[in-house]
Design a protein around this motif. Sequence first.
Motif, mmCIF file in Angstrom:
data_model
loop_
_atom_site.group_PDB
_atom_site.id
_atom_site.type_symbol
_atom_site.label_atom_id
_atom_site.label_comp_id
_atom_site.label_asym_id
_atom_site.label_seq_id
_atom_site.Cartn_x
_atom_site.Cartn_y
_atom_site.Cartn_z
ATOM 1 N N UNK A 1 0.828 -1.217 0.000
ATOM 2 C CA UNK A 1 0.000 0.000 0.000
ATOM 3 C C UNK A 1 0.862 1.268 0.000
ATOM 4 N N UNK A 2 2.108 1.122 -0.370
ATOM 5 C CA UNK A 2 3.025 2.255 -0.399
ATOM 6 C C UNK A 2 2.675 3.166 -1.578
ATOM 7 N N UNK A 3 2.279 4.425 -1.339
ATOM 8 C CA UNK A 3 1.899 5.316 -2.446
ATOM 9 C C UNK A 3 3.053 5.642 -3.385
ATOM 10 N N UNK A 4 4.295 5.405 -2.954
ATOM 11 C CA UNK A 4 5.429 5.613 -3.855
ATOM 12 C C UNK A 4 5.522 4.519 -4.920
ATOM 13 N N UNK A 5 4.885 3.397 -4.638
ATOM 14 C CA UNK A 5 4.934 2.256 -5.555
ATOM 15 C C UNK A 5 3.643 2.074 -6.339
ATOM 16 N N UNK A 6 2.522 2.485 -5.739
ATOM 17 C CA UNK A 6 1.210 2.167 -6.308
ATOM 18 C C UNK A 6 0.356 3.433 -6.391
ATOM 19 N N UNK A 7 -0.258 3.642 -7.539
ATOM 20 C CA UNK A 7 -1.202 4.745 -7.705
ATOM 21 C C UNK A 7 -2.524 4.390 -7.023
ATOM 22 N N UNK A 8 -3.052 5.333 -6.241
ATOM 23 C CA UNK A 8 -4.289 5.079 -5.473
ATOM 24 C C UNK A 8 -4.220 3.708 -4.792
ATOM 25 N N UNK A 9 -3.282 3.547 -3.871
ATOM 26 C CA UNK A 9 -3.002 2.220 -3.314
ATOM 27 C C UNK A 9 -4.149 1.570 -2.561
ATOM 28 N N UNK A 10 -5.106 2.369 -2.066
ATOM 29 C CA UNK A 10 -6.212 1.781 -1.309
ATOM 30 C C UNK A 10 -7.316 1.239 -2.207
ATOM 31 N N UNK A 11 -7.255 1.549 -3.495
ATOM 32 C CA UNK A 11 -8.288 1.091 -4.434
ATOM 33 C C UNK A 11 -7.990 -0.314 -4.927
ATOM 34 N N UNK A 12 -9.042 -1.111 -5.089
ATOM 35 C CA UNK A 12 -8.901 -2.448 -5.670
ATOM 36 C C UNK A 12 -8.992 -2.309 -7.186
ATOM 37 N N UNK A 13 -7.858 -2.391 -7.863
ATOM 38 C CA UNK A 13 -7.791 -2.139 -9.300
ATOM 39 C C UNK A 13 -6.889 -3.169 -9.971
ATOM 40 N N UNK A 14 -7.439 -4.335 -10.351
ATOM 41 C CA UNK A 14 -6.622 -5.382 -10.980
ATOM 42 C C UNK A 14 -5.902 -4.918 -12.238
ATOM 43 N N UNK A 15 -6.456 -3.928 -12.920
ATOM 44 C CA UNK A 15 -5.881 -3.518 -14.202
ATOM 45 C C UNK A 15 -4.554 -2.789 -14.046
ATOM 46 N N UNK A 16 -4.164 -2.467 -12.821
ATOM 47 C CA UNK A 16 -2.843 -1.873 -12.613
ATOM 48 C C UNK A 16 -1.731 -2.860 -13.002
#
Length: 502
Positions: free
Chosen positions: A404-419
Amino acid sequence: MAISLLCLILITVASLIFVGKKIKRSKWNLPPSPPQFPIIGNLHQVGELPHRSLQRLAERTGHVMLVRLGFVPVTVISSKEAAEEVLKTHDLDCCTRPKLVGSKKISHDFKDISFTPYGDEWKERRKFLGRELFCSKKVQSFGYIREEECNFLVKKLSESAVDQSPVDLSKTFFWLNASIVFRVGFGQSFQESELIDKDKVDELVFEGENAEAGFIFSDLFPVAGLGRLIDWLSGQHKRLNDAYLKLDALFQGVIDDHLNPQRSKDHEDIIDTMLNVMHQQGKDDSLMRTIDHIKGLLTDIFLAGIDTGALTMMWAMTELARNPKLMKKVQDEIRERLGNNKERITEEDIGKVPYLDLVIKETFRLHPPVPLLLPRETMAHIKVQGYDIPPKRRILVNAWAIGRDPKLWTNPEDFNPERFIDSPVDYKGQHFELLPFGSGRRICPGMAIGLVTFELGLLNLLYFFDWKLPDGMTHRDIDVEEAGTLTIVKKVPLKLVPVRVC
């Protein structure tokens, strides 16, 4: 007098700890620490969900952080870069386990592989289970069992679909994984077994895991019997012993069944193999000398074998139920690629639905089954991100926080498989931003068998059924509140209504 003496001992020990801390800080560049109380250190800040509490502390203190849990210093890792140094660069120097009271008890004095300290005995057991249970040939050979148990589950859910009654999917997933583990590992039908209360299998698994790796005062205050006294007074000792006795009774019953010459079997399971090895070895051989050695390995097979798959399926279905558009998208792909007239899903169908793999990756990112991984302990002095970590220092890797690190993941709290579309990131231990199974020498040995189990289970549920919420609920009413310490379950069971469509 007794209370005064105890306080004097505590103050003296605490003073020695803090003096030692200052001496070491002048010698080494230790990781930063959040403010601490005397004696208890940061224990009051851990809370009921340690992975979340430690993430919040790391955000204020640093992604390599030194906390004190009672008298025990613990280095907490909360970044991809630091995790790579611990799990890859310094893997050999910190791949052992701390000797915790609970893990010693539940594993029959460290006769398992999950919590056994690193050494020759651990290597032998790991190699043995890899050869006899977890290798690709063995995993494939038990495919028919997984398919049969999933097919049985579909039939049971179809009965619930007739009267549109909600199904407790949290229990359903534990039953499915327990059914597979009992047949593959124990050579028994879970549904027919008289050795276990089927309605409480999930409770038994969590009792065993919390006993094995939960916070026990004996581990945190190993001075003058203080921790043991608190464990007795708080009931922790009794809970640990109760969990041990329940698991031991189950394993002894399964072993006794295998020793019965009248027993009928459709395949030689891992217990048959272990008994054969034990009878063939001499007393000086270390692999399988006693029944306790067998029980130690059965602890891993039972607890990890049931829990990881059940939790992953539960969180995946929870997130899909909260996101109806994603649920429809993955179901449309599955039915389009497999057709609408299949009577039975096979493991050959798994590789035909790439979007399901994206869903599983995203589930691992948000809900790793063991959010703090299993604890490690350094065997030599190492440096991580420039900080000194001395020998015998306990290390926790917060895989949940990294996911859930925002430096690694865009909108980290969202469930988004397409990332994960066109992303090289995988969950098999080579990418340190996604670590559901750990990495290095202590990576989960049952990863392959776990993956195919919950992929097949989810594929069956999403192909044959649409899923509705119980009357009066909307997808916004589904909460994701957590419970647990070692592994994390959904606090409120997931209940959905199956609608048979294929």
